[in-house]
Design an enzyme around this catalytic site. Structure first.
Site, PDB file in Angstrom:
ATOM      1  CB  SER A  38      -0.922   0.004   1.225  1.00  0.00           C
ATOM      2  OG  SER A  38      -1.519   1.274   1.356  1.00  0.00           O
ATOM      3  CB  THR A  85      -7.024  -1.839   1.672  1.00  0.00           C
ATOM      4  OG1 THR A  85      -7.003  -2.119   0.277  1.00  0.00           O
ATOM      5  CG2 THR A  85      -5.836  -2.503   2.339  1.00  0.00           C
ATOM      6  CE  LYS A  89     -11.172  -0.832  -0.437  1.00  0.00           C
ATOM      7  NZ  LYS A  89     -11.286  -0.168  -1.740  1.00  0.00           N
ATOM      8  CG  ASP A 124     -12.711   3.272  -2.996  1.00  0.00           C
ATOM      9  OD1 ASP A 124     -11.604   3.797  -2.754  1.00  0.00           O
ATOM     10  OD2 ASP A 124     -13.015   2.132  -2.629  1.00  0.00           O
ATOM     11  N   GLY A 150     -15.835  -4.175 -15.929  1.00  0.00           N
ATOM     12  CA  GLY A 150     -15.626  -4.809 -14.624  1.00  0.00           C
ATOM     13  C   GLY A 150     -16.807  -4.533 -13.710  1.00  0.00           C
TER      14      GLY A 150
HETATM   15  P1  ATR Z   1     -11.516  -5.287  -7.097  1.00  0.00           P
HETATM   16  O1  ATR Z   1     -11.889  -5.043  -5.679  1.00  0.00           O
HETATM   17  O2  ATR Z   1     -10.107  -4.877  -7.433  1.00  0.00           O
HETATM   18  O3  ATR Z   1     -12.508  -4.747  -8.070  1.00  0.00           O
HETATM   19  P2  ATR Z   1     -12.632  -7.902  -7.566  1.00  0.00           P
HETATM   20  O4  ATR Z   1     -13.850  -7.575  -6.787  1.00  0.00           O
HETATM   21  O5  ATR Z   1     -12.026  -9.267  -7.431  1.00  0.00           O
HETATM   22  O6  ATR Z   1     -11.445  -6.885  -7.252  1.00  0.00           O
HETATM   23  O7  ATR Z   1     -12.954  -7.628  -9.119  1.00  0.00           O
HETATM   24  C1  ATR Z   1     -12.029  -7.831 -10.124  1.00  0.00           C
HETATM   25  C2  ATR Z   1     -12.635  -7.435 -11.466  1.00  0.00           C
HETATM   26  O8  ATR Z   1     -11.677  -7.673 -12.489  1.00  0.00           O
HETATM   27  C3  ATR Z   1     -13.869  -8.237 -11.828  1.00  0.00           C
HETATM   28  O9  ATR Z   1     -14.707  -7.449 -12.636  1.00  0.00           O
HETATM   29  C4  ATR Z   1     -13.244  -9.384 -12.623  1.00  0.00           C
HETATM   30  O10 ATR Z   1     -14.136 -10.046 -13.489  1.00  0.00           O
HETATM   31  P3  ATR Z   1     -15.001 -11.298 -12.923  1.00  0.00           P
HETATM   32  O11 ATR Z   1     -16.101 -10.705 -12.102  1.00  0.00           O
HETATM   33  O12 ATR Z   1     -15.470 -11.992 -14.132  1.00  0.00           O
HETATM   34  O13 ATR Z   1     -14.034 -12.122 -12.086  1.00  0.00           O
HETATM   35  C5  ATR Z   1     -12.223  -8.615 -13.422  1.00  0.00           C
HETATM   36  N1  ATR Z   1     -11.150  -9.490 -13.928  1.00  0.00           N
HETATM   37  C6  ATR Z   1     -10.090  -9.960 -13.236  1.00  0.00           C
HETATM   38  N2  ATR Z   1      -9.307 -10.716 -14.042  1.00  0.00           N
HETATM   39  C7  ATR Z   1      -9.907 -10.705 -15.273  1.00  0.00           C
HETATM   40  C8  ATR Z   1      -9.590 -11.283 -16.539  1.00  0.00           C
HETATM   41  N3  ATR Z   1      -8.497 -12.033 -16.700  1.00  0.00           N
HETATM   42  N4  ATR Z   1     -10.424 -11.048 -17.576  1.00  0.00           N
HETATM   43  C9  ATR Z   1     -11.521 -10.285 -17.434  1.00  0.00           C
HETATM   44  N5  ATR Z   1     -11.880  -9.713 -16.256  1.00  0.00           N
HETATM   45  C10 ATR Z   1     -11.083  -9.912 -15.200  1.00  0.00           C
END
Ligand code: ATR
Length: 300
Positions: A38, A85, A89, A124, A150
């Site tokens: 961090s 974090t 969260k 955020d 995402g």
């Molecule tokens: P954060 O808190 O950083 O948003 P998260 O809640 O795990 O972490 O979300 C990660 C995001 O990145 C999600 O939208 C994830 O898609 P999925 O919901 O399908 O898992 C996306 N993501 C991570 N790796 C990915 C990949 N290789 N291709 C497409 N989307 C990805």
């Protein structure tokens, strides 16, 4: 108000043996697992120094099983507040008195003591919007719709901020469609879950494109989108900050579009917490940005 057991008094013994009490040292921390990556201690530490505050901001790596006890006894650990974090969260909401914003987003990233009450908020959304307002002013004057890639934790805060700014239509495309549907369920009919193959079509009317996934982060594959359909006034933002210039931002720049990077979001989300704990609203300056950027680059 700060309880006496939260106070850390810095004393110095003068030559006559009398202890001179200096200002109270207020302490805050970032709680996570893991957390040593961090940059919050660097950001808040720099503001503490620049503002001449008797304060300290530390990493607190807390095991998941210890987190509830740690957070609910924050004062006993010497803290007036802090950041929460990954992966805490969501659980932080259930252990605190969250404000409306944190409750609506479903996650808290900032906590502080108000008397004996542990309050929580989520910065955020405002961090994202403040970053856009500074990096790409006027981004919301002819926005059309927004396209968010995402639907995870980062997306929840960012989408809340975009909704709050009044953008009427937010297309959310996610690898796992069910999570995009869940965002619509959470935020309502202004969210349009969108199939990946439909992205080129919805980009055509978008004033804002945001990547909230980890795609493009160092060690990950990049987010390959054809940005040609975007209108010329569109802004492209990326929550990824390692590297600062992600492949998505590079192609946006090549396309002549304005961009906002993840470091801006990181810096602006830190502002309200610092003000809550230390009583001074800090500034996001070019010098601070350069300092944190250098620190991030050293890790690449
Ligand atoms: P954060 O808190 O950083 O948003 P998260 O809640 O795990 O972490 O979300 C990660 C995001 O990145 C999600 O939208 C994830 O898609 P999925 O919901 O399908 O898992 C996306 N993501 C991570 N790796 C990915 C990949 N290789 N291709 C497409 N989307 C990805």
């Amino acid at each position: 108000m700060v309880c006496s057991h939260q106070r850390r008094l810095a004393g110095a013994i003068a030559s006559d043996g009398i202890v001179e009490m200096k200002d109270e040292v207020r302490a805050a921390c970032v709680m996570g697992w893991p957390v040593t990556h961090s940059r919050s201690p660097l950001i808040h530490g720099t503001w503490i120094e620049l503002n001449g505050i008797a304060g300290v901001y530390r990493h607190e790596e807390v095991r998941p099983e210890s987190f509830p006890a740690f957070l609910t006894n924050l004062a006993a650990h010497g803290y007036v507040g802090g950041n929460v974090t990954v992966p805490f969260k969501e659980v932080a909401l259930t252990l605190t008195e969250p404000d409306e914003r944190a409750s609506a987003i479903g996650a808290a990233n900032t906590v502080w003591l108000e008397g004996n009450q542990l309050r929580a908020t989520n910065t955020d959304a405002t961090g994202f919007i403040d970053c856009l307002d500074h990096a790409t002013p006027g981004w919301d004057t002819s926005p059309g719709s927004a396209v968010v890639i995402g639907a995870g934790g980062a997306a929840r805060g960012i989408v809340f901020g975009i909704l709050e700014r009044g953008i009427e239509r937010i297309y959310v495309a996610n690898r796992t469609q069910a999570r995009a549907e869940a965002l619509r369920h959470q935020y309502g009919a202004r969210i349009y879950p969108t199939q990946w193959h439909d992205i080129p079509r919805v980009l055509g009317e978008a004033g804002l494109l945001v990547n909230t996934t980890s795609l493009g982060m160092v060690g990950q594959t990049s987010l390959d989108l054809d940005l040609r359909p975007l209108p010329d006034h569109a802004v492209v933002a990326d929550a990824v900050y390692a590297p600062l210039m992600t492949p998505l931002l590079r192609s946006a720049e090549r396309r002549g579009l304005r961009i906002a990077d993840g470091l801006g979001m990181l810096l602006y989300q830190a502002v309200p917490g610092f003000e809550l704990w230390f009583g001074v609203r800090p500034e996001v300056t070019a010098e601070l940005r350069a300092l944190v950027a250098r620190d991030l680059e050293a890790d690449l």
